[in-house]
Design a protein around this motif. Structure first.
Motif, PDB file in Angstrom:
ATOM      1  N   TRP A 510       0.802  -1.254   0.160  1.00 37.77           N
ATOM      2  CA  TRP A 510       0.002   0.128   0.017  1.00 37.77           C
ATOM      3  C   TRP A 510       0.891   1.338  -0.006  1.00 37.77           C
ATOM      4  O   TRP A 510       2.060   0.951   0.172  1.00 37.77           O
ATOM      5  N   PRO A 511       0.270   2.267  -0.149  1.00 42.11           N
ATOM      6  CA  PRO A 511       0.971   3.530  -0.307  1.00 42.11           C
ATOM      7  C   PRO A 511       1.813   3.875   0.940  1.00 42.11           C
ATOM      8  O   PRO A 511       0.891   3.866   2.025  1.00 42.11           O
ATOM      9  N   CYS A 512       2.836   4.308   1.031  1.00 38.35           N
ATOM     10  CA  CYS A 512       3.599   4.812   2.428  1.00 38.35           C
ATOM     11  C   CYS A 512       4.387   6.157   1.774  1.00 38.35           C
ATOM     12  O   CYS A 512       5.129   6.269   0.962  1.00 38.35           O
ATOM     13  N   GLN A 513       3.835   7.222   2.326  1.00 34.77           N
ATOM     14  CA  GLN A 513       4.667   8.692   2.198  1.00 34.77           C
ATOM     15  C   GLN A 513       5.476   8.986   2.859  1.00 34.77           C
ATOM     16  O   GLN A 513       5.273   9.065   4.133  1.00 34.77           O
ATOM     17  N   ILE A 514       6.705   9.139   2.473  1.00 28.63           N
ATOM     18  CA  ILE A 514       7.897   9.650   3.389  1.00 28.63           C
ATOM     19  C   ILE A 514       8.318  10.811   2.733  1.00 28.63           C
ATOM     20  O   ILE A 514       8.934  11.064   1.841  1.00 28.63           O
ATOM     21  N   ALA A 515       8.052  12.037   3.605  1.00 30.54           N
ATOM     22  CA  ALA A 515       8.147  13.449   3.102  1.00 30.54           C
ATOM     23  C   ALA A 515       7.685  13.528   1.754  1.00 30.54           C
ATOM     24  O   ALA A 515       6.293  13.349   1.665  1.00 30.54           O
ATOM     25  N   SER A 516       8.091  13.945   0.557  1.00 26.86           N
ATOM     26  CA  SER A 516       7.612  14.157  -0.595  1.00 26.86           C
ATOM     27  C   SER A 516       7.785  13.118  -1.395  1.00 26.86           C
ATOM     28  O   SER A 516       7.750  12.941  -2.653  1.00 26.86           O
ATOM     29  N   GLN A 517       8.112  11.806  -1.016  1.00 27.55           N
ATOM     30  CA  GLN A 517       8.060  10.556  -1.737  1.00 27.55           C
ATOM     31  C   GLN A 517       7.015   9.666  -1.337  1.00 27.55           C
ATOM     32  O   GLN A 517       6.406   9.542  -0.129  1.00 27.55           O
ATOM     33  N   CYS A 518       6.841   8.620  -2.171  1.00 27.55           N
ATOM     34  CA  CYS A 518       5.609   7.851  -2.020  1.00 27.55           C
ATOM     35  C   CYS A 518       6.047   6.500  -2.543  1.00 27.55           C
ATOM     36  O   CYS A 518       6.628   6.621  -3.851  1.00 27.55           O
ATOM     37  N   ASN A 519       5.821   5.261  -1.849  1.00 25.58           N
ATOM     38  CA  ASN A 519       5.981   3.964  -2.465  1.00 25.58           C
ATOM     39  C   ASN A 519       5.065   3.049  -2.155  1.00 25.58           C
ATOM     40  O   ASN A 519       4.431   3.156  -1.083  1.00 25.58           O
ATOM     41  N   ASN A 532       9.908   3.577   9.174  1.00 26.54           N
ATOM     42  CA  ASN A 532      10.395   4.219   8.181  1.00 26.54           C
ATOM     43  C   ASN A 532      10.077   5.769   8.091  1.00 26.54           C
ATOM     44  O   ASN A 532      10.316   6.344   7.189  1.00 26.54           O
ATOM     45  N   GLY A 533       9.421   6.173   9.179  1.00 30.77           N
ATOM     46  CA  GLY A 533       8.932   7.527   9.267  1.00 30.77           C
ATOM     47  C   GLY A 533       7.865   7.906   8.308  1.00 30.77           C
ATOM     48  O   GLY A 533       7.726   9.257   7.780  1.00 30.77           O
ATOM     49  N   GLY A 534       6.931   7.002   7.781  1.00 31.06           N
ATOM     50  CA  GLY A 534       6.054   7.402   6.644  1.00 31.06           C
ATOM     51  C   GLY A 534       4.727   7.735   7.125  1.00 31.06           C
ATOM     52  O   GLY A 534       4.184   7.336   8.379  1.00 31.06           O
ATOM     53  N   VAL A 535       3.798   7.835   6.408  1.00 33.48           N
ATOM     54  CA  VAL A 535       2.288   8.103   6.449  1.00 33.48           C
ATOM     55  C   VAL A 535       1.665   7.056   5.632  1.00 33.48           C
ATOM     56  O   VAL A 535       1.919   6.863   4.711  1.00 33.48           O
ATOM     57  N   TRP A 536       0.877   6.254   6.423  1.00 31.95           N
ATOM     58  CA  TRP A 536       0.294   5.026   5.936  1.00 31.95           C
ATOM     59  C   TRP A 536      -1.125   5.288   5.124  1.00 31.95           C
ATOM     60  O   TRP A 536      -1.794   6.259   5.917  1.00 31.95           O
ATOM     61  N   TYR A 537      -1.187   4.763   4.096  1.00 31.25           N
ATOM     62  CA  TYR A 537      -2.602   4.900   3.573  1.00 31.25           C
ATOM     63  C   TYR A 537      -3.253   3.579   3.269  1.00 31.25           C
ATOM     64  O   TYR A 537      -4.239   3.513   2.271  1.00 31.25           O
ATOM     65  N   GLY A 538      -2.892   2.602   3.934  1.00 32.32           N
ATOM     66  CA  GLY A 538      -3.364   1.346   3.669  1.00 32.32           C
ATOM     67  C   GLY A 538      -4.316   0.928   4.651  1.00 32.32           C
ATOM     68  O   GLY A 538      -4.945   1.858   5.531  1.00 32.32           O
ATOM     69  N   PRO A 539      -4.779  -0.158   4.813  1.00 25.60           N
ATOM     70  CA  PRO A 539      -5.744  -0.826   5.953  1.00 25.60           C
ATOM     71  C   PRO A 539      -5.738  -0.180   7.452  1.00 25.60           C
ATOM     72  O   PRO A 539      -4.728  -0.099   7.701  1.00 25.60           O
ATOM     73  N   CYS A 548      -0.105   5.342  -5.046  1.00 31.54           N
ATOM     74  CA  CYS A 548       0.850   6.814  -4.728  1.00 31.54           C
ATOM     75  C   CYS A 548       0.094   7.743  -5.887  1.00 31.54           C
ATOM     76  O   CYS A 548       0.034   9.179  -5.522  1.00 31.54           O
ATOM     77  N   CYS A 549      -0.143   7.474  -6.935  1.00 32.72           N
ATOM     78  CA  CYS A 549      -0.806   8.416  -7.830  1.00 32.72           C
ATOM     79  C   CYS A 549      -1.867   9.030  -7.433  1.00 32.72           C
ATOM     80  O   CYS A 549      -2.436  10.205  -7.447  1.00 32.72           O
ATOM     81  N   ALA A 550      -2.892   8.131  -6.584  1.00 32.02           N
ATOM     82  CA  ALA A 550      -4.103   8.548  -6.186  1.00 32.02           C
ATOM     83  C   ALA A 550      -3.690   9.610  -4.948  1.00 32.02           C
ATOM     84  O   ALA A 550      -4.548  10.452  -4.406  1.00 32.02           O
ATOM     85  N   VAL A 551      -2.658   9.297  -4.001  1.00 33.82           N
ATOM     86  CA  VAL A 551      -2.372   9.823  -3.031  1.00 33.82           C
ATOM     87  C   VAL A 551      -1.871  11.365  -3.424  1.00 33.82           C
ATOM     88  O   VAL A 551      -2.108  12.347  -2.829  1.00 33.82           O
ATOM     89  N   ILE A 561       7.294   9.489  -6.932  1.00 30.52           N
ATOM     90  CA  ILE A 561       6.734   7.983  -6.835  1.00 30.52           C
ATOM     91  C   ILE A 561       7.766   7.094  -6.954  1.00 30.52           C
ATOM     92  O   ILE A 561       8.439   7.192  -7.998  1.00 30.52           O
ATOM     93  N   ALA A 562       8.102   6.268  -5.972  1.00 30.00           N
ATOM     94  CA  ALA A 562       9.114   5.412  -6.315  1.00 30.00           C
ATOM     95  C   ALA A 562       8.949   4.227  -7.642  1.00 30.00           C
ATOM     96  O   ALA A 562       7.688   4.132  -7.924  1.00 30.00           O
ATOM     97  N   PRO A 563       9.972   4.223  -8.241  1.00 27.82           N
ATOM     98  CA  PRO A 563       9.991   3.202  -9.469  1.00 27.82           C
ATOM     99  C   PRO A 563       9.504   1.638  -9.259  1.00 27.82           C
ATOM    100  O   PRO A 563       9.825   1.496  -8.123  1.00 27.82           O
ATOM    101  N   VAL A 564       8.786   1.137 -10.194  1.00 23.67           N
ATOM    102  CA  VAL A 564       8.474  -0.271 -10.000  1.00 23.67           C
ATOM    103  C   VAL A 564       9.741  -0.881 -10.252  1.00 23.67           C
ATOM    104  O   VAL A 564      10.115  -1.952  -9.508  1.00 23.67           O
ATOM    105  N   HIS A 565      10.715  -0.520 -11.181  1.00 26.89           N
ATOM    106  CA  HIS A 565      12.112  -0.995 -11.612  1.00 26.89           C
ATOM    107  C   HIS A 565      12.841   0.029 -11.604  1.00 26.89           C
ATOM    108  O   HIS A 565      12.533   0.946 -12.560  1.00 26.89           O
TER     109      HIS A 565
END
Length: 797
Positions: A510-519, A532-539, A548-551, A561-565
């Motif tokens: 699920w999305p986890c936003q850490i500062a200006s990054q999202c994975n 990891n100091g993030g904001v959780w958007y999952g269950p 992360c696009c929706a975040v 947004i973190a790359p897939v690869h």
């Protein structure tokens, strides 16, 4: 006919073997006589952390023991690891890039075993055993166990007879209730940061004990509460024994570095082992983890009689952040700390790293390889004699812990292929070092340690590891024995990616936003995100968001947004980055297969190109976003044509190298899809046996269709492809990987005659019947005639 066979040999595996050890085979290295090996891995310690490498920021950690070892040996100052823990560790222990092993991301509970380091890999402990070495892994494992048929016994199926430590990515989250004594959960560091006296409860042999601790009888320079924590207890401030007694369950509540699950393994197991009876259960250890790892390592070392390799894999300095024990690092003022993972105080980060340094010194002394000063934690001398000590960071520093000086970037750190994420310290000292107290600036990869350990043990890994496992490891030993050695690598490679996920939608990331990054391809739990100091958007989040696009849309923030690869390749001056990213403007068509099971958007390939040669204004050659030479290229224009003419040749070189690396892994990937679960590049009776061993036991490497079960559907695929040889007799018969099939290969085959005691290393078994005999000699002789004794391997077009 011969021409067609030879062409097929080249196209299938030529690139893989060329990229592996063709250069290594041409380098003759005189190895010393079986020195002992102490291999120390620091978790999340990038090169930015250490002052001995010219970094460390304005207030660097004090690391006198690491500094002494560096001055007594060689510092490698241009080393790339992979961007995360699991891929780096797998590369070190197999000599193979993640693109070959499948270990492309930090392993989590929602990954299938195809993302683990396989039980059929020719790992270091298996290879070194050929030279009479005993091997132990003490500390962090993180190479896959949650869905492995062997469960927590997994290290024993990868060649280690001894493992003691923690299995997963990081230590448990900090217990904000401090053992249930603060029901409001406000204890950020896992203990009451107060000078108050109180009752300290401990559990001994199932019986509750209690001692009242005051500032007068507390440990040196520690509060009563912190003293209790360090003794394995639960503290009730301003209470007397008998008040507010903790329940039994509270002693099992995990708490970061101080209360954690420890797994102990004391024997090796077969790669087909299935743990149906929880044979390797974890038990709760209530001692400071870094000290336990040091003590366990010293104990194992002392029990060995012959040559040995100890991997001392510290969890420090991985999140969650907690202060080291005052028994390890003095903390005279015992200042309160936030223990924040998102904004960790510099003093806290220093304290954790200084704790690891102190325990490295104590380990060295405990093994009889040095003497400690009167403070009991600082080495005053080294006597390594017949021992080689190697210290490395497994990846770049975690973002908030980055020393943001001299260009290092918290936003392009661990989990990314940028310099801050993959540039790590490497130190080697001991009996193989000529002219100590020097630096080597040649390109080195973490995978090179595989051949290095083989070389110093006196084994030729290129000949021991079967050709079905292409190697990427290059020589390092010449840099140590000969200070004038020319650079061996001309390019370096690193990568990170998403894993092979279970198809169960309940187990997605699920999305986890850490500062200006999202994975949204890594984090599978709120706790892991918070650590990891993030904001959780999952269950369970205040607002659940699926991507992360929706975040980004929901919050109105412009996020990275973190790359897939992501992959990167470099030469001495330039670096090419290639990333597959979600394109938030292009939704995935309904019913289309995405890059991960829950993908909502298509991906696009982005390339970046940097000059990473140090300059006066960029002394560390950091690849900052504003230095991307491709940034101004017009839409639709070819990358090369929009670059300055004087850098186009470097761009072409690196682009070709990256293409060759990716192409070289395709034959292995295709063979796996046909049923090759044991990595021998063929589908035969051994694969049928492997499927039978794991059938009905859940996921495994024989879950060919990746549906999360090893079942009849997988057997159908294997049976349909029985007899397929994915590499051919020519490449399989080249046992010394020199591009020729000749009398030397015949000699290596003859040396393996008989039953294959270790099928993983039985490269002479050319026909796959489990033994090396006359039938295999005939195959090799035929390959020698058909393929030619001078059939040099070449890269595929």
């Amino acid at each position: 006919m011969a021409g067609r066979l030879q062409s097929r040999w080249r196209s299938l595996v030529g690139g893989a073997l060329f990229l592996g050890l063709s250069a290594a085979s041409a380098t003759s290295v005189a190895a010393p006589s079986k020195p002992n090996i102490l291999f120390v891995i620091l978790d999340d310690a990038g090169i930015d952390q250490l002052s001995i490498f010219g970094n460390g920021g304005l207030t660097p950690a004090k690391t006198p023991n690491i500094d002494l070892i560096a001055r007594s040996g060689v510092k490698f100052t241009n080393v790339w690891a992979m961007p995360e823990c699991s891929p780096s560790r797998s590369a070190m222990f197999t000599g193979r890039y993640p693109i070959r092993t499948g270990v492309e991301a930090a392993i989590m509970e929602n990954h299938l075993p195809q993302s683990y380091m396989s039980a059929f890999e020719a790992t270091l402990p298996r290879v070194l055993e050929k030279a009479g070495y005993s091997s132990a892994l003490i500390g962090k494992y993180h190479l896959g166990n949650e869905k492995d048929p062997a469960g927590d016994c997994a290290p024993s199926t990868r060649g280690w007879r001894t493992f003691e430590g923690a299995m997963t990515a990081g230590l448990p989250s900090v217990d904000l209730t401090a053992g249930g004594q603060d029901p409001d959960g406000t204890q950020a560091c896992g203990y009451f940061q107060t000078s108050a006296s109180g009752a300290c409860y401990t559990m001994k042999r199932g019986a509750l004990d209690c001692l009242e601790i005051t500032p007068d009888n507390a440990g040196p320079r520690a509060s009563p509460s912190r003293t209790c924590l360090q003794r394995g207890g639960i503290f009730s401030p301003n209470k007397e024994c008998g008040d507010q007694q903790p329940k039994q369950a509270d002693f099992d509540t995990l708490n970061g570095y101080y209360v954690w699950p420890k797994t102990t393994i004391t024997r090796e197991r077969d790669p087909l082992y299935v743990d149906t009876e929880n044979q390797c259960p974890a038990v709760v250890d209530r001692s400071y983890v870094t000290s336990v790892q040091r003590a366990d390592g010293v104990s194992w070392w002392a029990d060995q009689a012959g040559p040995r390799m100890l991997t001392l894999s510290f969890n420090a300095m991985h999140t969650p952040f907690q202060k080291a024990s005052t028994r390890v690092v003095p903390d005279p003022l015992d200042r309160a700390s936030t223990c924040s993972n998102s904004l960790p105080p510099r003093q806290l980060i220093n304290n954790i790293l200084e704790g690891a340094d102190a325990e490295i010194g104590r380990a060295i002394a405990g093994m009889g390889l040095g003497t400690l000063a009167r403070d009991g934690r600082t080495l005053e001398s080294l006597e390594l004699n017949d021992t080689v000590v190697v210290i490395i960071g497994d990846n770049g520093s975690q973002g908030p812990a980055v020393r943001a000086a001299a260009g290092f970037e918290p936003g392009r750190a661990k989990t990314t292929v940028y310099q801050t994420g993959v540039w790590v310290p490497l130190i080697v000292a001991g009996s193989v070092v000529a002219a100590p107290n020097r630096s080597v600036d040649a390109l080195v990869n973490a995978a090179d340690l595989f051949q290095f350990f083989g070389d110093i043990a006196g084994v030729k890994v290129a000949e021991i590891v079967p050709p079905s496992r292409p190697l990427d490891s290059k020589p390092m030993l010449p840099y140590l024995t000969n200070p004038s050695t020319a650079p061996i690598r001309t390019t370096n490679f690193t990568q990170n990616g998403s894993a092979t996920f279970t198809p169960d939608p309940e187990e997605r990331s699920w999305p986890c936003q850490i500062a200006s990054q999202c994975n949204d391809t890594l984090f599978d739990s709120a706790e892991f995100c918070a650590d990891n100091g993030g904001v959780w958007y999952g269950p369970g989040a205040e607002k659940q968001i699926t991507s992360c696009c929706a975040v980004q849309t929901e919050t109105g923030q412009q996020l990275t947004i973190a790359p897939v690869h992501q992959k990167a390749v470099r030469n001495k001056r330039f670096k090419l980055v290639e990333a597959d990213r979600f394109d938030c403007s292009t939704p995935l068509p309904q019913g289309a297969k995405g890059s991960v099971p829950w993908a909502e958007f298509e991906t696009r390939v982005e390339k970046e190109f940097y000059n990473i040669e140090p300059t006066e204004t960029n002394p560390n050659g950091i690849d900052s976003a504003d230095l991307n030479l491709l940034a101004e290229c017009p839409e639709g224009q070819g990358n090369k044509s929009c670059l300055p003419k004087d850098v186009r040749a470097d761009y072409s070189e690196l682009s070709d190298e990256l293409k060759a690396i990716k192409a070289s892994a395709k034959p292995q990937d295709e063979c796996r899809k046909k049923g090759d679960g044991n990595l021998d590049m063929r589908i035969d009776a051994a694969d049928v046996r492997g499927w039978k061993a794991f059938s009905g036991k859940g996921p495994s490497v024989y879950d060919i269709n990746l549906d999360g079960a090893t079942d009849d559907e997988d057997e159908t695929v294997i049976e349909a492809n029985l007899g397929v040889d994915c590499m051919g007799a020519c490449a399989r018969s080249d046992l010394d990987r020199n591009g020729k099939v000749n009398s030397r290969d015949l000699g290596l085959l003859e040396a393996q005659r008989g039953e294959c005691k270790d099928p993983v290393l039985c490269g002479g078994d050319l026909n796959g019947d489990g033994r090396v005999g006359d039938a295999d000699v005939k195959i090799l002789q035929s390959a020698r005639r058909t393929c030619g004794s001078e059939a040099a391997l070449v890269r595929p077009d």
